[in-house]
Design an enzyme around this catalytic site. Structure first.
Site, PDB file in Angstrom:
ATOM      1  NE  ARG A 177      32.521 -15.581 -22.671  1.00 14.79           N
ATOM      2  CZ  ARG A 177      32.709 -14.747 -23.684  1.00 14.79           C
ATOM      3  NH1 ARG A 177      32.739 -15.198 -24.911  1.00 14.79           N
ATOM      4  NH2 ARG A 177      32.896 -13.456 -23.485  1.00 14.79           N
ATOM      5  CB  THR A 178      28.162 -15.725 -17.168  1.00 14.98           C
ATOM      6  OG1 THR A 178      29.576 -15.869 -17.212  1.00 14.98           O
ATOM      7  CG2 THR A 178      27.637 -16.254 -15.848  1.00 14.98           C
ATOM      8  CE  LYS A 190      12.451   4.155 -12.083  1.00 16.70           C
ATOM      9  NZ  LYS A 190      11.114   3.554 -11.950  1.00 16.70           N
ATOM     10  NE  ARG A 217      29.257 -11.673 -14.474  1.00 18.73           N
ATOM     11  CZ  ARG A 217      29.908 -12.116 -15.537  1.00 18.73           C
ATOM     12  NH1 ARG A 217      30.100 -11.329 -16.584  1.00 18.73           N
ATOM     13  NH2 ARG A 217      30.365 -13.351 -15.572  1.00 18.73           N
ATOM     14  CG  HIS A 265      32.627 -16.345 -12.533  1.00 22.25           C
ATOM     15  ND1 HIS A 265      31.377 -16.938 -12.594  1.00 22.25           N
ATOM     16  CD2 HIS A 265      32.845 -15.788 -13.751  1.00 22.25           C
ATOM     17  CE1 HIS A 265      30.879 -16.740 -13.801  1.00 22.25           C
ATOM     18  NE2 HIS A 265      31.739 -16.047 -14.521  1.00 22.25           N
TER      19      HIS A 265
END
Ligand code: NCD
Length: 310
Positions: free
Chosen positions: A59-60, A88, A109, A137
């Site tokens: 969703r986000t 890496k 995120r 959030h």
């Protein structure tokens, strides 16, 4: 935000900031419902938004991408951690400094609490925290508030927040923001998943009225909104500890029998088994609407951030 250019925590948002975003979101919502076109001119054809997601998201990420495209803007996506130089061994600080060279804003995120705040120290472009571990959030909070405002109103609100209050970042942000609206907050969780002390401290400092419970039934009849959350399995240091609380709160028609007729049930999603699908077709269910609201609300947020940054 508004006061600064980055949005890393809900505590940055005053009541006036929230209302500005929600009012703007309502305009975008109407324009989207009207089918776009002239109601929705391409505002940011030259602007690029970077999506840097170090954790899974449906969703986000997709709603930020949709929002940016509906504004006429462009999106670049780092791809998963495995697909990028993170695998890496590149540091977050290096990655965001590089990404800033490609884009005008960064949505981040990350599994580490404080990651967005740290990233924001390295770049000038606005950074939006799309979840930092068990931290915050805040853009989810804006769409939660939009949904609450539409369904129940934000004045004199009595809300029950249920589930994983310890690791649930959407809860931490929402509770903080609700102090701006003097909401009556009831927190329901197993003892082991109580709100973290730091969040309780902030809420007390803000003068919030909050009560903690271990049973939903104790508070259900009083609620205007029931905000249900998933037990955040991925944050548990120990799978056995998760198993002890898994399935602890399951909302079904029987649970809701004692609820007000116009109770609004919300969930940031994804759900596992917290809400019985039988609830989906009732008037209580607002969680899919809530997810859809991610687009107009994130359009409003991006619009305000990019306007400020011009
Ligand atoms: C939430 C999250 O990632 O914190 N999901 C979302 O953004 N809608 C909630 C969750 O994962 O349980």
């Amino acid at each position: 935000m508004m006061r600064q250019d980055h949005l890393v925590a809900a505590g940055q948002l005053s009541r006036a900031d929230v209302e500005r975003v929600l009012d703007r979101a309502a305009e975008f919502d109407a324009a989207l419902s009207a089918g776009g076109g002239e109601a929705l001119p391409a505002r940011y054809p030259e602007t690029v938004l970077a999506l840097c997601f170090y954790e899974p998201s449906t969703r986000t990420k997709m709603s930020f991408e949709t929002a940016m495209k509906r504004l006429g803007g462009q999106v670049v996506d780092m791809g998963g951690v495995d697909a990028s130089s993170v695998s890496k061994g590149e540091s977050l600080a290096d990655t965001v400094r590089v990404v800033e060279g490609y884009a005008d804003g960064v949505v981040l995120r990350h599994p580490r609490e404080g990651a967005a705040k740290m990233a924001a120290e390295f770049v000038d472009a606005p950074v939006i925290n799309a979840g930092d571990g068990a931290g915050q959030h805040p853009s989810q909070t804006l769409l939660d508030l939009y949904t609450i405002r539409e369904a129940a109103g934000l004045d004199d609100l009595t809300i029950g927040i249920v589930g994983d209050l310890k690791y649930g970042r959407t809860v931490h942000s929402l509770a903080t923001a609700l102090t701006e609206f003097d909401a009556h907050m009831h927190f329901v969780s197993p003892e082991s998943l109580r709100l973290p002390r730091s969040v309780r401290f902030d809420l007390h400092e803000a003068g919030a009225e909050l009560r903690e419970h271990t049973e939903i039934d104790d508070v259900l009849p009083d609620l205007d909104v029931l905000y249900v959350t998933r037990i955040q399995r991925e944050r548990f240091p120990d799978e056995d500890e998760y198993q002890k609380v898994a399935g602890e709160f399951q909302i079904d028609a029987e649970t809701l029998a004692a609820a007000k007729e116009d109770l609004t049930v919300m969930h940031p999603l994804p759900r596992v088994d917290e809400i019985d699908p039988d609830i989906d077709d009732t008037d209580h269910a607002s969680y899919f609407e809530q997810a859809h609201n991610g687009v107009p609300v994130r359009m409003a947020l991006l619009d305000l951030l990019f306007q400020n940054h011009e």
